[in-house]
Design an enzyme around this catalytic site. Structure first.
Site, PDB file in Angstrom:
ATOM      1  N   GLN A 208     120.161  42.045  18.459  1.00 43.80           N
ATOM      2  CA  GLN A 208     119.556  41.320  17.340  1.00 43.80           C
ATOM      3  C   GLN A 208     119.843  39.825  17.468  1.00 43.80           C
ATOM      4  OE1 GLN A 208     117.507  42.619  14.886  1.00 43.80           O
ATOM      5  NE2 GLN A 208     117.215  40.499  14.256  1.00 43.80           N
TER       6      GLN A 208
ATOM      7  N   LYS B  39     115.001  48.370  10.736  1.00 45.98           N
ATOM      8  CA  LYS B  39     114.683  48.990  12.025  1.00 45.98           C
ATOM      9  C   LYS B  39     115.350  50.362  12.117  1.00 45.98           C
ATOM     10  CE  LYS B  39     114.205  44.530  14.356  1.00 45.98           C
ATOM     11  NZ  LYS B  39     114.877  43.521  15.190  1.00 45.98           N
TER      12      LYS B  39
ATOM     13  N   ASP C   7     112.839  45.251  23.678  1.00 43.61           N
ATOM     14  CA  ASP C   7     112.263  44.050  23.056  1.00 43.61           C
ATOM     15  C   ASP C   7     111.319  43.320  24.010  1.00 43.61           C
ATOM     16  OD1 ASP C   7     112.947  43.753  20.387  1.00 43.61           O
ATOM     17  OD2 ASP C   7     114.984  43.113  20.872  1.00 43.61           O
TER      18      ASP C   7
END
Ligand code: NAP
Length: 281
Positions: free
Chosen positions: A94, A50, A117
């Site tokens: 994460q 990412k 997200d």
């Protein structure tokens, strides 16, 4: 008939190029804070990928690392500080977090405006209400983009989503419902998955179960989207769907790798740029 393979890698590349151009043209540097707690090997790779993809389009990332025994309060304090920091446009926590930490409590601490997200209940709620303006989770958002790119008609189609996670299954079902599909959602307690599959024009499978969807499960001309990440008996990366067997029966299929995966990263980057633009409107 041989199914058309939807090339997620190529489509994601085009999206990343477009993002890069837009960031360059606007002469901006969106900033993403990435929080990684523990040493899960897959998470380490995902975060690295990412960060690399972000750098390539001109998004700055800052990594905050914690050990497995991190106190949840430390994560909450960091998120509070990042929420207040005007230079930070997006916050990515994460997952999974180390055992014993309630990830939903930490996720819910992220400001919905910086929740790139799309996992915050506020953003999930907007999606559920069919309202625009929220952030949509990257994987289902990317799948919808793939379906549209392939020119697949959605309204009135029977869509089956296999898997009901907050990250993929539930938001995917909502996106398809908002596109006027008739949506079913299957999970591990579902009885007779085969007959549900046989009735589906579109199947999105997100379970991580190797070859869960077999050739005799699908109808002729079905559209098959494979989210699963599995390893076959030879250790080769593959998905939930028996790809080779379904090729001559489906109309469209995504491969694993090179289908949904690259789109997830591209959509995350798009979400970061969108967050920047909303915060600086
Ligand atoms: P998850 O949270 O573990 O959810 C898996 C879902 O599959 C659950 O809802 C589970 O049902 C259901 N399931 C398990 N076995 C089943 C069976 N035999 N029949 C029907 N449903 C079954 O996983 P996730 O985060 O949604 O991810 C799913 C898969 O997609 C994983 O392989 C993951 O690695 C992959 N993934 C890929 C990407 C990408 O970008 N390519 C992104 C995210 C995830 P219950 O709810 O009843 O347990």
């Amino acid at each position: 008939m041989s199914a058309t393979i939807i090339n997620g890698k190529e489509i994601a590349f085009q999206i990343r190029e477009k993002l890069k151009n837009e960031i360059q043209t606007r002469a901006i540097t969106p900033k993403l804070a990435v929080i990684l707690a523990g040493h899960d090997p897959a998470s380490e790779i995902y975060v690295k990928n990412k960060q690399k993809a972000a750098a390539e389009v001109g998004i700055e990332t800052v990594l905050y690392r914690f050990e497995d025994d991190v106190n949840p309060k430390e994560l909450e304090d960091l998120i509070d500080a990042l929420n207040k920091d005007f230079s930070v446009n997006g916050i990515l926590l994460q997952l999974p977090l180390p055992e014993g930490i309630d990830s939903s409590k930490i996720l819910n601490r992220i400001s919905p405006q910086k929740d790139v997200d799309g996992f915050h209940p506020f953003n999930m709620g907007l999606l559920m209400a069919g309202m625009n303006g929220g952030t949509v989770a990257a994987t289902p958002k990317g799948i919808l983009r793939l379906l549209k790119h392939a020119g697949i008609e959605l309204a009135g189609k029977n869509a089956l989503v296999i898997g009901r996670s907050n990250i993929v299954g539930k938001p995917m079902a909502m996106l398809l419902l908002n596109e006027d599909c008739t949506v079913s959602v299957a999970h591990s307690k579902t009885k007779d998955l085969k007959s549900l599959c046989q009735n589906a024009d579109i199947i999105v499978s997100a379970t991580g179960c190797l070859k869960l969807v077999q050739k005799d499960f699908i109808k002729d001309g079905a559209v098959l989207i494979d989210v699963g990440i599995c390893r076959d008996e030879n250790g080769k990366l593959c998905g939930d769907i028996d790809f080779e067997a379904c090729l001559d029966k489906a109309s469209f299929m995504t491969p694993v790798p090179g289908g949904v995966g690259p789109m997830t990263i591209a959509m995350l980057l798009e979400n970061v740029l969108e967050a920047y633009l909303k915060q600086n409107a």
